[in-house]
Design a protein around this motif. Structure first.
Motif, short mmCIF file in Angstrom:
data_model
loop_
_atom_site.label_atom_id
_atom_site.label_comp_id
_atom_site.label_asym_id
_atom_site.label_seq_id
_atom_site.Cartn_x
_atom_site.Cartn_y
_atom_site.Cartn_z
N HIS A 153 55.46 31.42 25.04
CA HIS A 153 55.42 31.24 26.50
C HIS A 153 54.03 31.47 27.09
CE1 HIS A 153 59.78 30.76 26.95
NE2 HIS A 153 59.91 31.70 26.01
N GLY A 154 53.01 31.52 26.24
CA GLY A 154 51.64 31.62 26.73
C GLY A 154 51.21 33.02 27.11
N LEU A 155 51.92 34.01 26.62
CA LEU A 155 51.57 35.40 26.91
C LEU A 155 50.81 35.97 25.72
CD1 LEU A 155 51.93 37.79 28.90
CD2 LEU A 155 54.02 38.37 27.65
N GLU A 156 49.62 36.48 25.97
CA GLU A 156 48.79 37.00 24.88
C GLU A 156 48.21 38.37 25.24
OE1 GLU A 156 45.19 34.88 24.10
OE2 GLU A 156 45.07 34.11 26.16
N LYS A 157 48.05 39.19 24.22
CA LYS A 157 47.48 40.53 24.40
C LYS A 157 45.97 40.44 24.29
CE LYS A 157 48.02 43.56 21.13
NZ LYS A 157 48.64 44.57 20.23
N MET A 158 45.29 41.15 25.14
CA MET A 158 43.83 41.17 25.11
C MET A 158 43.32 42.04 23.96
SD MET A 158 42.89 41.70 29.13
CE MET A 158 43.73 40.77 30.44
N SER A 159 42.14 41.69 23.49
CA SER A 159 41.45 42.50 22.47
C SER A 159 40.05 42.78 22.98
CB SER A 159 41.41 41.75 21.13
OG SER A 159 42.71 41.46 20.68
N PRO A 160 39.92 43.75 23.90
CA PRO A 160 38.65 43.93 24.60
C PRO A 160 37.64 44.83 23.91
CG PRO A 160 40.31 45.35 25.56
CD PRO A 160 40.99 44.60 24.45
N VAL A 161 38.00 45.50 22.83
CA VAL A 161 37.08 46.46 22.20
C VAL A 161 35.80 45.74 21.77
CG1 VAL A 161 36.72 48.06 20.28
CG2 VAL A 161 38.94 47.95 21.43
N GLY A 162 34.67 46.30 22.20
CA GLY A 162 33.37 45.72 21.88
C GLY A 162 32.90 44.67 22.88
N ALA A 163 33.79 44.26 23.79
CA ALA A 163 33.41 43.24 24.78
C ALA A 163 32.79 43.90 26.01
CB ALA A 163 34.63 42.43 25.19
N LYS A 164 32.05 43.14 26.76
CA LYS A 164 31.48 43.64 28.01
C LYS A 164 32.59 43.92 29.03
CE LYS A 164 26.89 43.57 27.72
NZ LYS A 164 26.03 44.72 28.09
N TYR A 165 32.36 44.91 29.85
CA TYR A 165 33.34 45.24 30.87
C TYR A 165 33.48 44.08 31.85
CZ TYR A 165 35.13 47.17 35.22
OH TYR A 165 35.84 47.35 36.38
N ASP A 166 34.74 43.71 32.12
CA ASP A 166 35.05 42.62 33.05
C ASP A 166 36.05 43.16 34.07
OD1 ASP A 166 35.76 40.37 34.45
OD2 ASP A 166 36.17 39.14 32.70
N PRO A 167 35.65 43.30 35.33
CA PRO A 167 36.57 43.86 36.32
C PRO A 167 37.83 43.02 36.55
CG PRO A 167 34.64 42.91 37.39
CD PRO A 167 34.37 42.91 35.92
N TYR A 168 37.79 41.74 36.14
CA TYR A 168 38.97 40.89 36.31
C TYR A 168 39.98 41.07 35.17
CZ TYR A 168 36.13 38.51 39.81
OH TYR A 168 35.36 38.24 40.91
N GLN A 169 39.56 41.79 34.13
CA GLN A 169 40.45 41.98 32.98
C GLN A 169 40.64 43.45 32.61
OE1 GLN A 169 39.16 39.66 29.62
NE2 GLN A 169 38.86 37.79 30.81
N HIS A 170 39.67 44.28 32.99
CA HIS A 170 39.69 45.67 32.53
C HIS A 170 39.78 46.63 33.71
CE1 HIS A 170 36.99 43.71 29.28
NE2 HIS A 170 38.27 43.52 28.99
N GLU A 171 40.44 47.73 33.44
CA GLU A 171 40.50 48.86 34.38
C GLU A 171 39.93 50.09 33.68
OE1 GLU A 171 43.78 51.63 36.75
OE2 GLU A 171 44.43 49.82 35.67
N ILE A 172 38.85 50.63 34.22
CA ILE A 172 38.20 51.78 33.59
C ILE A 172 39.00 53.05 33.88
CG2 ILE A 172 36.10 53.16 33.47
CD1 ILE A 172 34.53 50.70 34.33
N VAL A 173 39.40 53.73 32.86
CA VAL A 173 40.13 54.99 33.02
C VAL A 173 39.34 56.17 32.49
CG1 VAL A 173 42.39 53.88 33.02
CG2 VAL A 173 41.36 54.59 30.84
N CYS A 174 38.27 55.90 31.70
CA CYS A 174 37.44 56.99 31.18
C CYS A 174 36.12 56.42 30.68
CB CYS A 174 38.16 57.73 30.05
SG CYS A 174 38.47 56.71 28.60
N HIS A 175 35.22 57.34 30.39
CA HIS A 175 33.93 56.98 29.79
C HIS A 175 33.76 57.76 28.49
CE1 HIS A 175 33.32 55.81 34.03
NE2 HIS A 175 32.47 54.91 33.54
N THR A 176 33.19 57.13 27.52
CA THR A 176 32.97 57.78 26.23
C THR A 176 31.52 57.61 25.82
OG1 THR A 176 33.57 55.78 24.98
CG2 THR A 176 35.34 57.33 25.50
#
Length: 216
Positions: A153-176
């Motif tokens: 049905h076109g639903l996919e899980k994101m794999s953001p590790v190592g990618a640049k922060y994108d405010p349209y896809q990511h929500e920052i909850v912490c800094h490391t």
């Protein structure tokens, strides 16, 4: 016998003379009639010439009126053509927007349902760590089956590790601390994010790698 012939010839001469006189008189009459007709014709031509001048003036006026009407009609046709083009363009835009709306409704009509499904996926992921043996395998099968439904049905899980922060896809909850990662990139995922046909329906909760003072 000779006398009779002479008398007959004289008689014929008299007849010829009378005929000549008659013809002469008739020709004069005809010539006179012709002269009168010619005068009358000439006078008629003069009158007809005046009528022709009036008719020509009248025709010129009619031509000018027709040209003015034709010019007005051409202007009206141009205006109506422009209006038609604008209406056609507007209707075409409305048609495209309507088609896009219908397509989006078909594609994203299950958006709320997909949000509920990804929560089920979160529960399965959390439960996996508390199971052992065959239960883990069964749960893995359920997860694979659910992932197949997502893909269908076109639903996919994101794999953001190592990618640049994108405010349209990511929500920052912490800094490391950026240990081996480039500062400003996603270092860790706290909660998976999902897209439906390329549209984000849930932001991924991530930790962003930052440069610390010690690293400076």
């Amino acid at each position: 016998m000779a006398i009779r012939c002479l008398f007959s010839a004289r008689k014929n001469l008299n007849c010829v003379g009378r005929l000549q006189l008659f013809l002469s008189n008739d020709c004069s009459a005809v010539i006179g009639l012709y002269s009168t007709a010619a005068k009358q014709w000439g006078t008629g031509d003069d009158c007809h010439g005046d009528d022709t001048t009036d008719d020509s003036s009248h025709a010129g006026t009619n031509v000018r009126l027709l040209e003015m009407r034709a010019s007005k009609l051409e202007e009206q046709v141009r205006e109506l053509t422009e209006r038609y083009k604008r209406v056609l363009a507007d209707s075409d835009n409305v048609r495209r927007r309507t088609q896009k709306f219908v397509q989006d409704a078909k594609i994203f009509g299950i958006q709320s349902f997909c949000r509920d499904l990804v929560e089920v996926a979160d529960l399965l992921k959390q439960t996996t760590g508390n199971l052992q043996g065959e239960e883990v395998q069964r749960l893995a099968q359920v997860k694979d089956r659910l992932q197949g439904v997502f893909t269908k049905h076109g639903l996919e899980k994101m794999s953001p590790v190592g990618a640049k922060y994108d405010p349209y896809q990511h929500e920052i909850v912490c800094h490391t601390p950026a240990e081996g990662e480039e500062p400003g990139t996603v270092a860790v995922v706290k909660q998976d994010g999902y897209k439906l046909h390329g549209r984000t329906i849930r932001h991924a909760q991530v930790g962003i790698a930052v440069m610390t003072q010690e690293q400076d």
